[in-house]
Design an enzyme around this catalytic site. Sequence first.
Site, PDB file in Angstrom:
ATOM      1  NE  ARG A 101      -3.077   2.741   2.685  1.00 38.97           N
ATOM      2  CZ  ARG A 101      -3.142   3.499   3.765  1.00 38.97           C
ATOM      3  NH1 ARG A 101      -2.694   3.061   4.921  1.00 38.97           N
ATOM      4  NH2 ARG A 101      -3.655   4.710   3.690  1.00 38.97           N
ATOM      5  CG  HIS A 185      -1.018   9.090   3.335  1.00 42.46           C
ATOM      6  ND1 HIS A 185      -1.127   7.738   3.573  1.00 42.46           N
ATOM      7  CD2 HIS A 185      -0.661   9.640   4.517  1.00 42.46           C
ATOM      8  CE1 HIS A 185      -0.828   7.492   4.851  1.00 42.46           C
ATOM      9  NE2 HIS A 185      -0.538   8.634   5.433  1.00 42.46           N
ATOM     10  CD  GLU A 231      -4.633   7.969   9.849  1.00 44.97           C
ATOM     11  OE1 GLU A 231      -4.090   9.053  10.144  1.00 44.97           O
ATOM     12  OE2 GLU A 231      -4.238   6.882  10.292  1.00 44.97           O
ATOM     13  CG  ASN A 362      -4.951   3.798   8.756  1.00 43.81           C
ATOM     14  OD1 ASN A 362      -5.075   2.789   8.067  1.00 43.81           O
ATOM     15  ND2 ASN A 362      -4.481   4.929   8.272  1.00 43.81           N
ATOM     16  CE1 TYR A 364       0.370   2.920  13.446  1.00 38.53           C
ATOM     17  CE2 TYR A 364      -1.668   4.047  12.853  1.00 38.53           C
ATOM     18  CZ  TYR A 364      -0.413   3.565  12.512  1.00 38.53           C
ATOM     19  OH  TYR A 364       0.053   3.735  11.230  1.00 38.53           O
ATOM     20  CD  GLU A 435      -1.446   4.263   8.127  1.00 39.97           C
ATOM     21  OE1 GLU A 435      -1.153   4.695   9.276  1.00 39.97           O
ATOM     22  OE2 GLU A 435      -1.588   4.994   7.138  1.00 39.97           O
TER      23      GLU A 435
END
Length: 537
Positions: A101, A185, A231, A362, A364, A435
């Site tokens: 990606r 992005h 995002e 995404n 985390y 991500e």
Amino acid sequence: MAKKELLKEYEGDDDDESLSNNKEVSRTQFPPNFVFGVATSAYQVEGACNEGGRGPSIWDAFSHTEGKIIDKSNGDLAVDQYHRYKEDIELIAKLGFGSYRFSISWSRIFPAVVKPSAKYNIGKITRMFKWVMPGKVSELLACWRRRVSSNGLGTKVNDEGITYYNNVINALLEKGIQPCITLYHWDLPLHLHETMGGWLNKQIVKYFAIYAETCFASFGDRVKTWITINEPLQTAVNGYDMGEFAPGRRQNSSIEPYLAAHHQILAHAAAVSIYRSKYKDKQGGQIGLVVDCEWAEANSEKTEDKIAAARRLDFQLGWYLDPIYFGDYPEVMHERLGDRLPKFSEEDKELIRNAIDFVGLNHYTTRFIAHITDSPEGGDFYKAQEMDRIVEWEGGEKIGEKAASEWLYVVPWGIRKVLNYIAQRYNNPPIYVTENGMDDEDNDTSPLHEMLDDKLRVVYFKTYLAAVAQAIKDGVDVRGYFAWSLLDNFEWAQGYTKRFGLVYVDYKNGLSRHPKSSAYWFLRFLKGGEGKDVKKD
């Protein structure tokens, strides 16, 4: 039962002990056609800022502005993937990943055309203006760029940019790696920001649609997975509310973040409409949107904390997915923002309705959420939510081991929760984890072998992947997982102080690449028996 015991029970409630976080996760616990990949973005890795006909982006301007980047660095060179893409693709292939990606630099496809006599270096021009008229640098730069841009809003395709990305795509396919392309992005062409206000102007929807169609037409015969925008929340909040990301605005934070978000949703939907009406049938691809979400767990059994946690999720996921799946923003956003929240016309609602083939997530980390009336965090977006983000259990123990970034804790159970939440709220759409990863602090004094021995990152990937496998067993339609990131790179406002890569980049010795222990772990995970003889964790 205490909160910690409840969540530990949740972590281990699967009958299959092999999925426990204390066990080794294996490739066989995922469907045979499940996609495993790695991810990067253009401004963070490409470099070559003045090569190949590329025009400047808002991140070029932002990173060259004094005080914006913690180590005063920029992405002019980054990790030079523009010249080293073949080497990086070879690494991806050797590690066994099936997909890459990456993002396309919009200003490499549609640069403002600079007159031959006006070839420039942004840093040199900025220093010159500081010397001539120190108080007027921004105004002088804007005026100068308008004068050298002979193509106004940049609607002429840069053939060199098309050729570069064709070369990358073809090199990937030659190695059996599927390209997954992100169109946006965060690196908006600078001229679109300076001449029309960028994401604050609804006209941006038209320009994004032109750019997207150019990419579909140029690359779609070989690219089968498209992401429109990465995002959008981060662009809206950090770009137009907190001022921490490009374009660095915080002048009108009660209005601008919601306007920027609104136009990103419409731009996404416009691109999807073009793809579906003109390219999808003949090219056979899919197109989605990437949202980011820090899982929000209620800090207590109090009703107000549970409502605050739900509100936090609405302000993250619901902000972007509710309009697509349900036709409008979450009710709680209407209640708290009132007329500051833009409205969708009936035409807009028709455009955005179900304008998505898959959700890119995404993720985390995770926070406990408590209701408070006066948020300690700055910015309109956070204050409107009336919540506190907590990183400790009841007894004071941290929610998880801390990575290098102050916001990132290792909390694997959160990814299973957010995947189940998306499935339950939005009728179980196809999901790709686009991500997931953690960072180490850059350390000039540590020897190379210590920097490569990233034990915590190995634990992070093992435990988060085990949680993804659990979500799949729960019935969530997860179809792929992309580790962030292939390489250490320019980490936005943190510059080169944080390292997210599976592969170490030696910034002091020619940007040489060195796979870390986590890279070798993935090699064994993906290749099974073929990876037995490679370096151990």
